[in-house]
Design an enzyme around this catalytic site. Structure first.
Site, mmCIF file in Angstrom:
data_model
loop_
_atom_site.group_PDB
_atom_site.id
_atom_site.type_symbol
_atom_site.label_atom_id
_atom_site.label_comp_id
_atom_site.label_asym_id
_atom_site.label_seq_id
_atom_site.Cartn_x
_atom_site.Cartn_y
_atom_site.Cartn_z
ATOM 1 N N GLY A 200 0.816 -1.218 0.000
ATOM 2 C CA GLY A 200 0.000 0.000 0.000
ATOM 3 C C GLY A 200 0.850 1.268 0.000
ATOM 4 N N SER B 223 -6.106 -5.884 -1.789
ATOM 5 C CA SER B 223 -7.481 -5.387 -1.885
ATOM 6 C C SER B 223 -7.491 -3.897 -2.215
ATOM 7 C CB SER B 223 -8.242 -5.641 -0.579
ATOM 8 O OG SER B 223 -7.582 -5.020 0.507
ATOM 9 N N ASP C 282 -4.222 -12.888 3.170
ATOM 10 C CA ASP C 282 -5.168 -12.062 3.916
ATOM 11 C C ASP C 282 -4.901 -12.288 5.402
ATOM 12 O OD1 ASP C 282 -7.449 -10.972 5.174
ATOM 13 O OD2 ASP C 282 -8.566 -11.209 3.304
ATOM 14 N N SER D 155 -3.973 6.164 14.039
ATOM 15 C CA SER D 155 -4.345 7.413 13.384
ATOM 16 C C SER D 155 -4.673 8.474 14.419
ATOM 17 C CB SER D 155 -5.584 7.144 12.519
ATOM 18 O OG SER D 155 -6.171 8.354 12.130
ATOM 19 N N TYR E 13 -14.320 3.385 11.071
ATOM 20 C CA TYR E 13 -12.874 3.281 10.810
ATOM 21 C C TYR E 13 -12.083 3.728 12.050
ATOM 22 C CZ TYR E 13 -8.242 4.745 9.352
ATOM 23 O OH TYR E 13 -6.880 4.932 9.301
ATOM 24 N N LYS F 206 -9.412 1.646 14.841
ATOM 25 C CA LYS F 206 -8.052 2.032 15.256
ATOM 26 C C LYS F 206 -7.989 2.108 16.788
ATOM 27 C CE LYS F 206 -6.139 2.199 11.279
ATOM 28 N NZ LYS F 206 -5.246 1.106 10.908
ATOM 29 N N TYR G 136 -0.622 8.442 12.978
ATOM 30 C CA TYR G 136 -0.277 9.289 11.828
ATOM 31 C C TYR G 136 -1.241 10.463 11.766
ATOM 32 C CZ TYR G 136 1.315 4.670 9.974
ATOM 33 O OH TYR G 136 1.847 3.431 9.767
ATOM 34 N N LEU H 20 -7.857 15.185 0.679
ATOM 35 C CA LEU H 20 -7.614 16.472 0.035
ATOM 36 C C LEU H 20 -6.524 16.448 -1.040
ATOM 37 C CD1 LEU H 20 -8.290 19.499 -0.051
ATOM 38 C CD2 LEU H 20 -6.505 19.841 1.663
ATOM 39 N N PRO I 167 -19.740 16.119 7.149
ATOM 40 C CA PRO I 167 -20.093 15.602 8.474
ATOM 41 C C PRO I 167 -18.926 14.829 9.092
ATOM 42 C CG PRO I 167 -21.821 15.075 6.880
ATOM 43 C CD PRO I 167 -20.675 15.668 6.102
HETATM 44 P P1 NAD Z 1 -3.388 1.472 1.728
HETATM 45 O O1 NAD Z 1 -4.801 1.063 1.484
HETATM 46 O O2 NAD Z 1 -2.627 2.041 0.592
HETATM 47 O O3 NAD Z 1 -2.554 0.247 2.322
HETATM 48 C C1 NAD Z 1 -3.145 -0.754 3.114
HETATM 49 C C2 NAD Z 1 -2.746 -2.082 2.505
HETATM 50 O O4 NAD Z 1 -3.308 -3.145 3.288
HETATM 51 C C3 NAD Z 1 -3.252 -2.262 1.074
HETATM 52 O O5 NAD Z 1 -2.177 -2.680 0.258
HETATM 53 C C4 NAD Z 1 -4.317 -3.368 1.190
HETATM 54 O O6 NAD Z 1 -4.389 -4.150 0.018
HETATM 55 C C5 NAD Z 1 -3.812 -4.119 2.406
HETATM 56 N N1 NAD Z 1 -4.825 -4.879 3.169
HETATM 57 C C6 NAD Z 1 -6.010 -4.427 3.647
HETATM 58 N N2 NAD Z 1 -6.612 -5.409 4.347
HETATM 59 C C7 NAD Z 1 -5.796 -6.483 4.323
HETATM 60 C C8 NAD Z 1 -5.869 -7.786 4.855
HETATM 61 N N3 NAD Z 1 -6.920 -8.193 5.565
HETATM 62 N N4 NAD Z 1 -4.838 -8.639 4.646
HETATM 63 C C9 NAD Z 1 -3.770 -8.255 3.902
HETATM 64 N N5 NAD Z 1 -3.650 -7.043 3.370
HETATM 65 C C10 NAD Z 1 -4.656 -6.155 3.581
HETATM 66 O O7 NAD Z 1 -3.393 2.495 2.961
HETATM 67 P P2 NAD Z 1 -2.218 3.358 3.578
HETATM 68 O O8 NAD Z 1 -2.569 4.779 3.378
HETATM 69 O O9 NAD Z 1 -0.914 2.852 3.134
HETATM 70 O O10 NAD Z 1 -2.451 3.032 5.116
HETATM 71 C C11 NAD Z 1 -1.698 2.054 5.812
HETATM 72 C C12 NAD Z 1 -2.230 1.960 7.232
HETATM 73 O O11 NAD Z 1 -2.137 3.240 7.846
HETATM 74 C C13 NAD Z 1 -3.698 1.554 7.314
HETATM 75 O O12 NAD Z 1 -3.873 0.720 8.450
HETATM 76 C C14 NAD Z 1 -4.402 2.877 7.540
HETATM 77 O O13 NAD Z 1 -5.613 2.716 8.209
HETATM 78 C C15 NAD Z 1 -3.385 3.626 8.377
HETATM 79 N N6 NAD Z 1 -3.526 5.083 8.306
HETATM 80 C C16 NAD Z 1 -3.543 5.690 7.080
HETATM 81 C C17 NAD Z 1 -3.716 7.073 7.018
HETATM 82 C C18 NAD Z 1 -3.777 7.771 5.682
HETATM 83 O O14 NAD Z 1 -4.302 8.889 5.621
HETATM 84 N N7 NAD Z 1 -3.256 7.202 4.596
HETATM 85 C C19 NAD Z 1 -3.853 7.831 8.188
HETATM 86 C C20 NAD Z 1 -3.811 7.172 9.409
HETATM 87 C C21 NAD Z 1 -3.638 5.800 9.461
HETATM 88 N N1 UFG Z 2 -11.274 18.494 2.318
HETATM 89 C C1 UFG Z 2 -11.934 19.335 1.428
HETATM 90 N N2 UFG Z 2 -12.311 18.836 0.231
HETATM 91 C C2 UFG Z 2 -12.066 17.539 -0.144
HETATM 92 C C3 UFG Z 2 -11.391 16.688 0.765
HETATM 93 C C4 UFG Z 2 -11.023 17.208 1.999
HETATM 94 O O1 UFG Z 2 -12.168 20.496 1.738
HETATM 95 O O2 UFG Z 2 -12.463 17.154 -1.253
HETATM 96 C C5 UFG Z 2 -10.827 19.028 3.617
HETATM 97 C C6 UFG Z 2 -11.453 18.344 4.806
HETATM 98 O O3 UFG Z 2 -12.689 18.936 5.134
HETATM 99 C C7 UFG Z 2 -10.370 18.535 5.874
HETATM 100 C C8 UFG Z 2 -9.073 18.517 5.073
HETATM 101 O O4 UFG Z 2 -9.445 18.804 3.722
HETATM 102 O O5 UFG Z 2 -10.489 19.799 6.471
HETATM 103 C C9 UFG Z 2 -8.363 17.163 5.107
HETATM 104 O O6 UFG Z 2 -9.283 16.144 4.719
HETATM 105 P P1 UFG Z 2 -8.795 14.655 4.377
HETATM 106 O O7 UFG Z 2 -9.992 13.876 3.976
HETATM 107 O O8 UFG Z 2 -7.640 14.695 3.443
HETATM 108 O O9 UFG Z 2 -8.209 14.149 5.763
HETATM 109 P P2 UFG Z 2 -8.924 14.002 7.193
HETATM 110 O O10 UFG Z 2 -8.130 14.845 8.128
HETATM 111 O O11 UFG Z 2 -10.359 14.221 7.139
HETATM 112 O O12 UFG Z 2 -8.713 12.447 7.439
HETATM 113 C C10 UFG Z 2 -7.422 11.926 7.582
HETATM 114 C C11 UFG Z 2 -7.362 10.468 7.123
HETATM 115 C C12 UFG Z 2 -8.173 9.596 8.034
HETATM 116 C C13 UFG Z 2 -7.817 9.846 9.457
HETATM 117 C C14 UFG Z 2 -7.946 11.305 9.777
HETATM 118 C C15 UFG Z 2 -7.583 11.664 11.183
HETATM 119 O O13 UFG Z 2 -7.858 10.331 5.818
HETATM 120 O O14 UFG Z 2 -7.880 8.255 7.727
HETATM 121 O O15 UFG Z 2 -7.073 12.033 8.910
HETATM 122 O O16 UFG Z 2 -6.228 11.650 11.374
HETATM 123 F F1 UFG Z 2 -8.653 9.147 10.251
#
Ligand code: NAD
Ligand code: UFG
Length: 339
Positions: free
Chosen positions: A11, A35, A59, A125, A150, A154, A178, A201, A294
């Site tokens: 990922g 996935s 998986d 997160s 979600y 976490k 993160y 965003l 929301p």
């Molecule tokens: P991503 O979707 O790119 O990576 C997650 C990977 O996990 C994917 O490759 C997917 O195929 C794999 N996966 C999902 N379910 C699985 C399963 N049951 N078995 C094996 N593989 C599985 O997402 P990412 O942005 O790289 O995020 C990585 C982790 O960090 C996730 O747990 C996500 O919730 C967490 N996280 C992401 C963000 C963000 O904004 N990207 C923020 C906070 C936390």
């Molecule tokens: N936003 C817009 N327009 C868009 C998308 C986002 O204005 O089309 C705004 C949102 O309202 C927010 C900011 O941009 O103010 C960031 O939004 P993101 O969706 O990029 O990120 P979030 O902070 O809402 O969510 C992220 C991760 C979640 C995590 C969360 C809390 O995507 O997985 O941070 O850390 F749970």
């Protein structure tokens, strides 16, 4: 030589972390069910690093498939990225999210225990803080009320891992919270490849800039922030990846649970991001002001001091780096990994 297992390593964050781990001399194995990713990201990591990555299409919610990986390898530590991450989708499909994200955490703990693997780094997160009444968020703050399934997965996983550490004094769990990961590897060959229309965003901005999407909807302009739009702590994914390397190094010499924010400590608004992206890349990002989304909060950014003081890690890349690298990836790969 013992290896580090990266679940979800194909990922977005996992693939960038794979590079940092390999460059630091670690041997890694990836387990992913693909996935939300493709094998192509691993091929590109191999090209960047010049190293081969053994991987299992597995998986983690499947005990037998997970077990097989541990039987066939000498694993020193696990970085558990695997999980479903779309906030909106988790509201429409809560059972799928609870099942995938919780069962994978539980399975891993059981299989790790059986194979005496004692080190785990978990992708949590900042969403676990809920909606506190002040910023920045620090790790001593209580976890809050999440606004979506979600977020609960976490928070619940964090609790499960913390309880496991209480019961097993030899276990180490590092919970990494993160903030908002953005950007891409400087080569522009790996990056974030969301399925369908992005919810986040930065991918949305870059798809507007490249012309795939018409305009950005800015969700709310009446928040109590410097320009009324939502403020977040955007962190370059390469900095974030390096945070995992620091966490693994720390885990090698410590036991128990430790929680670290991975953020920069700087908050930027939606309009700050739009303006920076336009300026750095010389492109136009048309937008309109829309209603609040929301569940969103006004402002979220990290107090990053604990990670700096204990892990010796801090984010180094700038907002300019984040905008430039996002755009380089987007331009070179307008269809993500489906070239
Ligand atoms: P991503 O979707 O790119 O990576 C997650 C990977 O996990 C994917 O490759 C997917 O195929 C794999 N996966 C999902 N379910 C699985 C399963 N049951 N078995 C094996 N593989 C599985 O997402 P990412 O942005 O790289 O995020 C990585 C982790 O960090 C996730 O747990 C996500 O919730 C967490 N996280 C992401 C963000 C963000 O904004 N990207 C923020 C906070 C936390
Ligand atoms: N936003 C817009 N327009 C868009 C998308 C986002 O204005 O089309 C705004 C949102 O309202 C927010 C900011 O941009 O103010 C960031 O939004 P993101 O969706 O990029 O990120 P979030 O902070 O809402 O969510 C992220 C991760 C979640 C995590 C969360 C809390 O995507 O997985 O941070 O850390 F749970």
């Amino acid at each position: 030589m013992s290896k580090i297992l990266l679940t979800g390593g194909a990922g977005y964050i996992g693939s960038h972390t794979a590079i940092e781990m390999l460059n630091a001399g670690y041997e890694i194995i990836v387990a992913d069910n693909f996935s939300n990713s493709s094998k192509e990201s691993l091929r590109r990591v191999e090209k960047i690093t010049g190293k081969t990555i053994p991987f299992y299409q597995a998986d983690i919610t499947d005990k037998e498939q997970t077990e097989k990986i541990f039987e066939e390898n000498d694993i020193a530590a696990v970085i558990h990225f695997a999980g479903l991450k779309s906030v909106g989708e988790s509201v429409s499909c809560p059972v799928r999210y609870y099942k995938n994200n919780l069962l994978s955490s539980l399975n891993l703990l059981e299989v790790m225990e059986k194979h005496h693997v004692k080190k785990l780094v978990f992708s949590s997160s900042a969403t676990v803080y809920g909606n506190p009444d002040h910023v920045p968020f620090d790790e001593t703050m209580p976890v809050g009320v999440c606004t979506n399934p979600y977020g609960w997965t976490k928070q619940m996983s964090e609790q499960i891992f913390q309880d496991a550490c209480v019961a097993d004094k030899d276990l180490t769990v590092i919970l990494l919270r993160y903030f908002n990961p953005v950007g891409a590897h400087e080569s522009g060959t790996i990056g974030e490849a969301p399925n369908g229309t992005p919810n986040n965003l930065m991918p949305y901005i870059s798809q507007v800039a490249v012309g795939t999407l018409k305009q950005l909807s800015v969700y709310g302009s009446d928040y109590p922030t410097h320009d009324g739009t939502g403020v977040r702590d955007y962190i370059h994914v390469v900095d974030l990846a390096k945070g995992h390397l620091a966490a693994i190094r720390y885990a090698e010499t410590h036991t128990g649970t430790e929680i670290f924010n991975l953020g920069t400590g700087c908050g930027y608004s939606v309009l700050d991001m739009v303006k920076a992206f336009e300026k750095v890349n010389g492109v136009s990002v048309p937008y309109r002001i829309a209603d609040r989304r929301p569940g969103d909060i006004a402002s979220a950014y990290a107090d990053p001091a604990k990670a700096r003081d204990i892990l010796g890690w801090q984010a180094e890349k700038t907002l300019e780096d984040m905008c430039r690298d996002t755009w380089k990836w987007q331009r070179q790969n307008p269809n993500g990994y489906n070239a």
